[in-house]
Design a protein around this motif. Structure first.
Motif, PDB file in Angstrom:
ATOM      1  N   ASP A  13       0.760  -1.229   0.067  1.00  0.00           N
ATOM      2  CA  ASP A  13      -0.069  -0.099  -0.025  1.00  0.00           C
ATOM      3  C   ASP A  13       0.787   1.326  -0.029  1.00  0.00           C
ATOM      4  O   ASP A  13       0.358   2.381   0.391  1.00  0.00           O
ATOM      5  N   LYS A  14       2.217   1.077  -0.489  1.00  0.00           N
ATOM      6  CA  LYS A  14       3.058   2.144  -0.520  1.00  0.00           C
ATOM      7  C   LYS A  14       3.713   2.815   0.763  1.00  0.00           C
ATOM      8  O   LYS A  14       4.423   3.567   0.619  1.00  0.00           O
ATOM      9  N   ARG A  15       3.317   2.083   1.955  1.00  0.00           N
ATOM     10  CA  ARG A  15       3.815   2.791   3.153  1.00  0.00           C
ATOM     11  C   ARG A  15       5.088   2.122   3.393  1.00  0.00           C
ATOM     12  O   ARG A  15       5.609   1.212   2.986  1.00  0.00           O
ATOM     13  N   LYS A  16       6.134   3.321   4.063  1.00  0.00           N
ATOM     14  CA  LYS A  16       7.487   2.837   4.096  1.00  0.00           C
ATOM     15  C   LYS A  16       7.769   2.947   5.705  1.00  0.00           C
ATOM     16  O   LYS A  16       7.335   3.650   6.374  1.00  0.00           O
ATOM     17  N   PHE A  17       8.598   2.113   6.101  1.00  0.00           N
ATOM     18  CA  PHE A  17       8.905   1.846   7.447  1.00  0.00           C
ATOM     19  C   PHE A  17      10.471   1.613   7.396  1.00  0.00           C
ATOM     20  O   PHE A  17      11.237   0.701   6.867  1.00  0.00           O
ATOM     21  N   LYS A  18      11.351   2.397   8.367  1.00  0.00           N
ATOM     22  CA  LYS A  18      12.614   1.998   8.622  1.00  0.00           C
ATOM     23  C   LYS A  18      12.624   0.867   9.603  1.00  0.00           C
ATOM     24  O   LYS A  18      11.840   0.441  10.664  1.00  0.00           O
ATOM     25  N   ALA A  19      13.367  -0.171   9.101  1.00  0.00           N
ATOM     26  CA  ALA A  19      13.185  -1.463   9.938  1.00  0.00           C
ATOM     27  C   ALA A  19      14.665  -1.581  10.687  1.00  0.00           C
ATOM     28  O   ALA A  19      15.597  -1.296  10.258  1.00  0.00           O
ATOM     29  N   LYS A  20      14.330  -2.621  11.787  1.00  0.00           N
ATOM     30  CA  LYS A  20      15.616  -2.866  12.657  1.00  0.00           C
ATOM     31  C   LYS A  20      16.019  -4.415  12.146  1.00  0.00           C
ATOM     32  O   LYS A  20      15.141  -5.225  12.311  1.00  0.00           O
ATOM     33  N   VAL A  21      17.053  -4.517  12.196  1.00  0.00           N
ATOM     34  CA  VAL A  21      17.713  -5.980  11.905  1.00  0.00           C
ATOM     35  C   VAL A  21      17.868  -6.643  13.080  1.00  0.00           C
ATOM     36  O   VAL A  21      18.782  -6.394  13.982  1.00  0.00           O
ATOM     37  N   VAL A  22      17.026  -7.573  13.471  1.00  0.00           N
ATOM     38  CA  VAL A  22      16.938  -8.216  14.670  1.00  0.00           C
ATOM     39  C   VAL A  22      18.197  -9.396  14.799  1.00  0.00           C
ATOM     40  O   VAL A  22      18.836  -9.517  15.776  1.00  0.00           O
ATOM     41  N   GLY A  23      18.418  -9.780  13.305  1.00  0.00           N
ATOM     42  CA  GLY A  23      19.459 -10.989  13.487  1.00  0.00           C
ATOM     43  C   GLY A  23      19.913 -11.514  11.893  1.00  0.00           C
ATOM     44  O   GLY A  23      18.881 -11.275  11.402  1.00  0.00           O
ATOM     45  N   THR A  24      21.034 -12.010  11.843  1.00  0.00           N
ATOM     46  CA  THR A  24      21.190 -12.604  10.654  1.00  0.00           C
ATOM     47  C   THR A  24      21.735 -13.950  10.582  1.00  0.00           C
ATOM     48  O   THR A  24      22.377 -14.010  11.597  1.00  0.00           O
TER      49      THR A  24
END
Length: 365
Positions: A13-24
């Motif tokens: 729906d075009k919303r943008k959010f900054k994401a936090k990297v929990v783990g890799t």
């Protein structure tokens, strides 16, 4: 997300959010990211263990920047490994078109359940050629849960070097050539496997009650078992069934000569039979090859092109430590052991290469 300073999640729906990297988890090429958002509808995860070859699937993604693209195909294979993408590979293979930009998108069944995460393609052109790979949803779920709760993936550690069990090697160990299992080429000193009494040459057939069909299957089974777990390992030793209980360790912790005239004649005999030249493994030579000075065996100094040894993947610098079940510690003992063998039936050799023991089977054809 590897190397990213900032991660942004864009919804349909075009919303943008900054994401936090929990783990890799680089060993499976997966990561868990978190966003602070509301009114999200989670995708339903399917059971990838139920997927069968021939099932219809849809691949979603943004190939070449073309957002929300859907392509269709079937499951071409399951349990695909040795692709060279990640350390742990158990891919679903599909002919649904996957191109650059599809990575990370879902692979769904016709019920709309996510059964895989699109990861890579095999291609000579860089574009789709009908061979795409997806990480199974069950593997992704296990990794996701550990990353969310622990921030890292904790894998079990057995402490063995495994190799495929070929029909020739199976016969040489006195077991049915159709036997399924994983052959232990070497046991790491101080490992859980050594503590439990497992040895090089053992053929593991069941792990924690589940059958082991191959070395890759065992590698995945161990990795998917929690460190500290006590598991039953069933194996064949000299054709006889045995079992031991092993307490798995933490994989992250574990990761972290001049020739005499006689010897020249012996060497000529060996070279004529096997297509290799060998020399005594002196203390100095062992040390120069990176092995302890008390290492026993003979070192391969030359391999004849097209000979039996080259066909069996024996290489210069390999140290031969046993012929069949007979240890060797000199050129003479090696020659005598070889002369007792019928190369038409074949002979099993145990080698040291790159600090790891392994078996090869040499046979005149």
């Amino acid at each position: 997300v590897q190397g990213a300073d900032e991660v942004t999640v864009i919804l349909s729906d075009k919303r943008k959010f900054k994401a936090k990297v929990v783990g890799t988890d680089p060993e499976t090429a997966l990561a868990a990211v978190q966003v602070d958002a509301h009114d999200l509808v989670p995708a339903t995860l399917g059971n990838s263990d139920d997927v069968e070859v021939g099932d219809w699937v849809l691949a979603l993604g943004s190939p070449f920047g073309l957002k929300e693209t859907v392509t269709a195909g079937i499951i071409s294979a399951t349990g695909r490994g040795n692709v060279g993408i990640a350390v742990y590979e158990d891919f679903l293979q599909t002919d649904a078109a996957i191109n650059p930009g599809n990575s990370g998108g879902p692979l769904v069944n016709l019920r709309g359940e996510v059964i895989g995460i699109n990861t890579a393609i095999a291609s000579r052109s860089g574009g789709n050629m009908g061979v795409g790979f997806a990480i199974p949803s069950n593997m992704a779920k296990r990794i996701m849960e550990q990353l969310m709760h622990e921030g890292h993936v904790d894998r079990g550690y057995l402490g063995v070097y495994l190799q495929p069990l070929t029909e020739e090697l199976a016969r040489s160990f006195g077991v049915d050539p159709n036997t399924k299992g994983a052959l232990i080429g070497d046991v790491i000193p101080g490992s859980p496997a050594e503590a439990a009494g497992l040895k090089a040459g053992d053929i593991i057939t069941r792990f924690d009650g589940r059958p082991v069909d191959s070395a890759d299957a065992l590698r995945h089974a161990v990795a998917n078992t929690k460190a500290g777990s006590k598991v039953k390992v069933e194996f064949l030793r000299k054709g006889r069934s045995q079992d031991v209980f092993v307490t798995l360790g933490h994989r992250s912790e574990a990761s972290v000569a001049s020739s005499t005239p006689q010897s020249r004649r012996d060497q000529a005999v060996v070279e004529a039979k096997l297509g290799i030249a060998v020399a005594a493994l002196t203390r100095e030579r062992a040390k120069s090859l990176g092995y302890p000075e008390n290492t026993h065996g003979v070192v391969v100094t030359r391999v004849t092109p097209g000979g039996l040894a080259q066909v069996a993947d024996i290489r210069a610098g390999d140290i031969i430590v046993a012929v069949g079940d007979t240890p060797v510690d000199s050129v003479e003992s090696f020659r005598q052991a070889i002369e007792k063998q019928d190369l038409a039936k074949g002979v099993r050799l145990q080698l040291l290469r790159d600090q790891i023991r392994r078996f090869v089977f040499v046979q005149a054809r």
